[in-house]
Design a protein around this motif. Sequence first.
Motif, mmCIF file in Angstrom:
data_model
loop_
_atom_site.group_PDB
_atom_site.id
_atom_site.type_symbol
_atom_site.label_atom_id
_atom_site.label_comp_id
_atom_site.label_asym_id
_atom_site.label_seq_id
_atom_site.Cartn_x
_atom_site.Cartn_y
_atom_site.Cartn_z
ATOM 1 N N HIS A 95 -49.360 -21.487 22.100
ATOM 2 C CA HIS A 95 -50.172 -22.711 22.529
ATOM 3 C C HIS A 95 -48.848 -23.516 23.331
ATOM 4 O O HIS A 95 -47.984 -24.140 22.770
ATOM 5 N N ALA A 96 -49.112 -23.678 24.638
ATOM 6 C CA ALA A 96 -47.882 -24.487 25.400
ATOM 7 C C ALA A 96 -48.538 -25.733 26.051
ATOM 8 O O ALA A 96 -47.515 -26.626 26.485
ATOM 9 N N SER A 97 -49.900 -25.821 26.494
ATOM 10 C CA SER A 97 -50.491 -26.757 27.314
ATOM 11 C C SER A 97 -51.834 -26.690 27.514
ATOM 12 O O SER A 97 -52.396 -25.888 26.832
ATOM 13 N N TRP A 98 -52.302 -27.975 27.826
ATOM 14 C CA TRP A 98 -53.869 -28.156 28.156
ATOM 15 C C TRP A 98 -54.181 -27.150 29.149
ATOM 16 O O TRP A 98 -55.361 -26.653 29.053
ATOM 17 N N LEU A 99 -53.409 -26.617 29.990
ATOM 18 C CA LEU A 99 -53.580 -25.369 30.897
ATOM 19 C C LEU A 99 -54.028 -24.328 30.127
ATOM 20 O O LEU A 99 -54.808 -23.283 30.757
ATOM 21 N N ASP A 100 -53.556 -24.039 28.881
ATOM 22 C CA ASP A 100 -54.122 -22.666 28.417
ATOM 23 C C ASP A 100 -55.479 -22.839 28.336
ATOM 24 O O ASP A 100 -55.949 -21.630 28.395
ATOM 25 N N ILE A 101 -56.326 -23.623 28.224
ATOM 26 C CA ILE A 101 -57.872 -23.681 28.256
ATOM 27 C C ILE A 101 -58.169 -22.927 29.442
ATOM 28 O O ILE A 101 -59.219 -22.243 29.324
ATOM 29 N N PHE A 102 -57.787 -23.037 30.768
ATOM 30 C CA PHE A 102 -58.139 -22.526 31.997
ATOM 31 C C PHE A 102 -57.558 -21.235 31.814
ATOM 32 O O PHE A 102 -57.972 -20.110 32.206
ATOM 33 N N THR A 103 -56.264 -20.964 31.469
ATOM 34 C CA THR A 103 -55.386 -19.844 31.571
ATOM 35 C C THR A 103 -56.054 -18.811 30.622
ATOM 36 O O THR A 103 -56.383 -17.571 31.072
ATOM 37 N N LEU A 104 -56.639 -19.128 29.610
ATOM 38 C CA LEU A 104 -57.073 -17.706 28.570
ATOM 39 C C LEU A 104 -58.683 -17.772 28.915
ATOM 40 O O LEU A 104 -59.278 -16.637 28.507
ATOM 41 N N ASN A 105 -59.348 -18.768 29.425
ATOM 42 C CA ASN A 105 -60.664 -18.470 29.905
ATOM 43 C C ASN A 105 -60.973 -17.860 31.309
ATOM 44 O O ASN A 105 -62.071 -17.189 31.510
ATOM 45 N N ALA A 106 -59.998 -17.747 32.012
ATOM 46 C CA ALA A 106 -60.196 -17.135 33.488
ATOM 47 C C ALA A 106 -60.343 -15.765 33.565
ATOM 48 O O ALA A 106 -61.028 -15.398 34.493
ATOM 49 N N ARG A 107 -60.045 -15.182 32.447
ATOM 50 C CA ARG A 107 -60.144 -13.510 32.713
ATOM 51 C C ARG A 107 -61.011 -13.087 31.565
ATOM 52 O O ARG A 107 -61.479 -11.732 31.518
#
Length: 271
Positions: A95-107
Amino acid sequence: MTPWNGAAPPADPPITAAGWLRIAWRGAVLGIVTFGCLGLLLLVRLVERPIFGWHRPVTPFITQFVCRMAFVILGIRYRVQGRQMRARGAVVANHASWLDIFTLNARKRVYFVSKAEVASWPGIGWLARATGTLFINRDRREAKAHANLFEERLKAGHKLLFFPEGTSTDGRRVLPFKTTLFAAFLTPGLRDILHIQPVTVVYTAPSGQHPAFYGWWGEMGFGAHLLKVLAAKPQGGVEVIYHTPLRVADFPDRKALAKACEEAVRSALPG
């Protein structure tokens, strides 16, 4: 949960006039896509929920669309290695960032397991609730209740995703995994039917910026970090690495399972 403060945050680069223009148009487009699709998701859920219950045959695709578009709008490069798990089970990641939400949901269609206080956060809390996030208190005394919740969701076909570090970091390290939540996967109702897939998220900073540019941790403010990311040009990239799924029944206890997941996640992090 105490936030990690193991590294001093990098100084934010000054935002130029061109940067403010990027903030304006990227923020507007991202907001329209995110909250426009949130409205659509809620409308579809009105029909989907009474018919399918916990099964969500349509709305996860809306979530994926938003997350993929976020990287297009921001201009952040997005890459994937490895194969997504098809078996029933859960996903764990650093877990590194709030961006993880987008990163892990995208694929991958996943449902996050999050600390309970996130549900009350403006904006993020609304999105989390709408997309089926499971909110819990990280307390050993609630382990049985967690196990019951996990079992219900996992047997409905949900891929639950949680961050065993318990906090976000600068993205350049993996903290020791907390083992409490792993106990829920070793219950008699789940142990023999589940796999867990470790996933490593690796952010690459924009050229010339601090390596932890996308990291969001400690007492860093969300608003300032969001503005920094929206303003950036050039942008950096993110890579999602899917590791071989681990069969839960192959491990004697939660500590062994957590250690194997932690080692897999750490193995793909540079340095």
